[in-house]
Write a protein that holds these residues in place. Structure first.
Motif, PDB file in Angstrom:
ATOM      1  N   ASP A 701      73.305 -38.543  -6.953  1.00 35.61           N
ATOM      2  CA  ASP A 701      73.875 -38.362  -5.611  1.00 35.61           C
ATOM      3  C   ASP A 701      73.807 -39.658  -4.813  1.00 35.61           C
ATOM      4  N   HIS A 718      73.831 -33.162   0.184  1.00 35.09           N
ATOM      5  CA  HIS A 718      74.941 -32.624   0.970  1.00 35.09           C
ATOM      6  C   HIS A 718      74.428 -32.042   2.279  1.00 35.09           C
ATOM      7  N   ALA A 723      74.167 -38.055   3.861  1.00 35.45           N
ATOM      8  CA  ALA A 723      75.263 -37.483   3.079  1.00 35.45           C
ATOM      9  C   ALA A 723      76.466 -38.410   3.035  1.00 35.45           C
TER      10      ALA A 723
END
Length: 814
Positions: A701, A718, A723
């Motif tokens: 991520d 997220h 994010a």
């Protein structure tokens, strides 16, 4: 165990270059080479060689009761070397008990003494004979007739009327030239010189070498004068040359053969008692060992009889000392004989060259006249050489004779002093020869200057003037160039630009490896070699040029703190790392370590082997960072060698080298990691949380956000604070890589500080495993059974028996 040995010795896994094995063997051999050669040479000279002489000479000995060396005496009978009592040295006997079945010790000792005695007789008698033979001039009769024939033939070919008229015409031209230029004194000298050559030439050319080879020539007269002086020094008014040479030989035989042999055989000189002297002389003259034993036993000398009947090891040692002294005497005799014979042969040479001078060259002004003068002067100086050498020998014999007389039975002390005296005498004899050479040059130069006049024809002025032709003649007189001038000439030729061009632009072509260096500097090699340099010679050419640079890099890396320095385990691993840093390869490591100053062959071998195996294993790791792959291969190598050490299949030196290689790999990986950045509070907390529990999802991520992408719903980042913050994700990724590299290097350093603590190695393996997880997540490499290090299990107990052997490993590392 068998599986490990099969894998360990598999040729595909064992990829050390052949140069490493040669290097190891060379290092080991050079340590012992000098001592081994020195000991073997000493044993050969003092024991084997004299024994071989004795065994060879005694091979034809007859049966019956004969002394050791009796057949040697038969072989040396032609020398006729006798002592002052008229007993020939060739018949000398070493009387002793030869043992038997009931006394095998005496048999062995007498055998060794017999071989020493036979070799000693050959050396000493040969030396004494050589000195007398050189001074007797008997050797000159061997080739005098042949030389006289050559001289007459040469005279008949050169001394012709046409040659005489031509040379006189050229000489008259110089007279006219001097008159025209107003040099009347030089013209007069030239006329006088031509007249002298014309008067003396026919006399000399009638018998060219008579003054040299005749029985009353210059050489013989010089010898006779020297013998007269030597006879006076020794208190003998008899100046008969043949008698005096025999007297010198008798004195040398007494001092270097008869008296030492009696001390060797009986423990003292038995000649001090008239009865024993007569008994020993009679037994030796009869060449009967039994008669010597009976005579010494009946003359009243009980200690001599006791020593004769009981051979011992002390007599073997005495024989070795006498052999050494005899070898030095032989060296002195050889040097003296060479000096005498060379002086005579030089005179014969100059007598032959004088034929050219009296036939033609003496009429021509300049170098040809100087050549004639040099040859004539050398013939007269030869008489002075004979005189000097003979007087030198007379003084030498006188001093040694007085020493032996004053010493009495202490002959061995005189032998030690006499050996030193002989060595000094050899050096002084060489110095005397050089001074006579310089005197010869000076006399010839002064005569040549007188003939040529002191004016413009001479180079220099005053006492340093040199006549025309003296320089060339002096250089070509004989091969008397010293060592330093010869080496200087050799160096001048080698370093000359002309020589460099002649050798195809090779700098100093006479140096070793000059052509290899040239090929390397010009870059004229392919992968396997240079033109004209097949196979691996191209590699050696590169190594020749790179060696100083590689050695410097290896030395600086080994000496840098805290690597330990030269001849340490850590220093060797760091030196190999320093070599790689400047483009070197593992095949360059042996030469680089030697150039850096490493001498411990085990440390070098283990370090190169460990680095080579780790490099080979790292090729199988498919990771994003190659340096991390080497760390993984290194830690796996440490784990493997440590377990084998516990099982008795490895050595502490091998494990220590593997740990040092792991440290070098961790350092290289830390150096390749990005530098740390300053994070915000939230960023720092996020990185710390990741390092506590790293996961592939979080790593991927972060990589997605750092690349400007968006995360799908449900991903760990997220909706979180980072994010959509690409800059923050990039900063955190860099910090994670930097901190993981720091943790690996720090934990590895802890392992090397205390290898006996197995938990420290587990911690290091854990940090490496976590770093590999991050690398695989970011690079997309798939986890397999071979490219992923085994993570440690939390709370596992220490392996039994780990601490003691690993503590010994730590002692080698620290």
């Amino acid at each position: 165990m068998n599986n490990w040995r099969s894998e360990y010795w598999d040729p595909d896994r064992w990829r050390l270059p052949a140069v490493l094995r040669r290097c190891r063997a060379w290092i080991r051999a050079t340590r012992r080479r000098r001592w081994t050669v020195g000991v073997l040479l000493t044993v050969f000279v003092l024991v084997v060689f004299p024994g071989l002489l004795g065994a060879t000479a005694s091979a034809t000995a007859d049966g019956g009761t004969r002394s050791a060396g009796s057949s040697v005496g038969t072989a040396l009978g032609w020398t006729h070397v006798a002592d002052s009592s008229g007993v020939e040295a060739a018949g000398y006997i070493f009387a002793t008990d030869h043992g038997g079945v009931l006394s095998p010790g005496n048999t062995a000792i007498s055998l060794v003494i017999g071989l020493e005695f036979a070799g000693w007789k050959i050396i000493v008698i040969t030396a004494i004979w050589l000195i007398g033979y050189a001074l007797s001039f008997e050797w000159l009769n061997l080739f005098s007739k042949a030389l006289l024939g050559v001289a007459h033939s040469l005279t008949g070919q050169i001394a012709t009327p046409i040659m005489l008229v031509t040379a006189a015409t050229i000489g008259a031209f110089f007279v006219a030239w001097f008159v025209v230029r107003g040099l009347y004194s030089k013209a007069t000298l030239q006329v006088v010189t031509m007249i002298m050559v014309g008067l003396l030439g026919p006399i000399f050319l009638a018998e060219p070498l008579a003054d040299v080879l005749s029985s009353d020539g210059l050489l013989a007269k010089g010898r006779d004068l020297g013998i007269s002086v030597a006879a006076g020094l020794n208190g003998d008014n008899n100046v008969d040359p043949h008698h005096m040479v025999a007297t010198m030989q008798g004195t040398l035989t007494d001092n270097f053969a008869r008296r030492p042999l009696q001390v060797w055989n009986f423990g003292h000189v038995v000649d001090e008692q008239a009865a024993c002297r007569a008994a020993w002389s009679a037994g030796v003259t009869a060449r009967s060992e039994d008669r010597v034993k009976k005579g010494i036993g009946a003359c009243g000398d009980s200690s001599a009889k006791e020593s004769m009947e009981n051979p011992n090891f002390e007599q073997i040692g005495t024989g070795l000392l006498l052999l050494l002294a005899g070898a030095i005497l032989l060296a002195f005799g050889a040097v003296l004989a060479i000096k005498v014979i060379r002086a005579a042969l030089d005179t014969i040479y100059h007598g032959l060259m004088s034929i050219f001078g009296f036939a033609a060259g003496g009429f021509v002004y300049g170098p040809t006249q100087t050549f004639l003068i040099r040859n004539v002067v050398d013939s007269f100086v030869a008489a002075a050489r004979m005189t000097a050498y003979t007087i030198f020998l007379g003084v030498y014999v006188l001093i040694l004779g007085d020493l032996f007389k004053l010493a009495g039975d202490q002959v061995m002390v005189v032998f030690i002093i006499g050996a030193i005296f002989e060595i000094v005498a050899i050096l002084q004899l060489k110095r005397l020869g050089k001074s006579l050479d310089r005197g010869n040059e000076w006399i010839a130069n002064r005569f040549a200057l007188a003939v040529q006049g002191s004016g413009g024809g001479a180079r220099g002025s005053g006492g340093s003037a040199t006549a025309l032709g003296m320089g060339a003649a002096g250089a070509g007189h004989s091969m008397r160039m010293g060592m330093l001038p010869a080496l200087a000439a050799f160096s001048t030729v080698s370093n000359s630009p002309a020589t460099e061009w002649l050798w195809g632009r090779t700098r100093s072509p006479l140096r070793p490896h000059a052509r290899t260096e040239r090929a390397a500097q010009l870059g004229q090699w392919g992968f396997w070699g240079a033109p004209g340099m097949g196979g691996p010679e191209g590699y050696y050419a590169q190594a020749y040029v790179h060696r100083p640079v590689f050695g410097r890099a290896a030395k600086e890396a080994a000496l840098a703190a805290p690597n330990g320095g030269i001849n340490t385990v850590r220093g060797a691993a760091a030196a190999i790392q320093g070599l790689v840093d400047i483009g070197g390869k593992i095949t360059d490591a042996p030469a680089a370590l030697l150039a850096a100053g490493f001498t411990d062959e085990d440390i070098m071998f283990n370090a190169i082997r460990s680095s080579s195996i780790v490099d080979d294993n790292a090729k199988g790791w498919t990771l994003g960072n190659n340096h991390l792959g080497r760390v993984v291969a290194a830690v796996q190598r440490v784990q493997d060698s440590s377990l084998r050490l516990l099982a008795g299949g490895s050595s502490t030196g091998e494990v220590a080298a593997d740990l040092a290689t792991l440290q070098a790999a961790a350092f290289r990986y830390r150096r390749s990691a990005p530098a740390g950045v300053t994070l915000t509070g939230d960023e720092d907390r996020f990185v710390a949380a990741y390092l506590r529990t790293p996961t592939e999802d979080v790593a991927r991520d972060l990589q997605t956000v750092a690349g400007g992408g968006t995360l799908a719903a449900g991903r760990p980042l997220h909706g979180g604070p980072f994010a959509n913050d690409a800059l923050a994700a990039q900063r955190m990724l860099g910090e994670i890589g930097s901190r993981q590299a720091d943790r690996i290097l720090s934990s590895v350093n802890d392992v090397l500080a205390d290898p006996a603590d197995q938990e420290l190695l587990r911690v290091a393996r854990g940090h490496i495993s976590e770093t590999v997880l991050t690398d695989q997540a970011l690079s997309g490499a798939k986890r397999t059974a071979t490219n992923t290090p085994t993570p440690p299990r939390q709370g596992s107990p220490q392996r039994p028996g780990w601490a003691p052997p690993m503590a010994r490993v730590g002692a080698q590392l620290n």
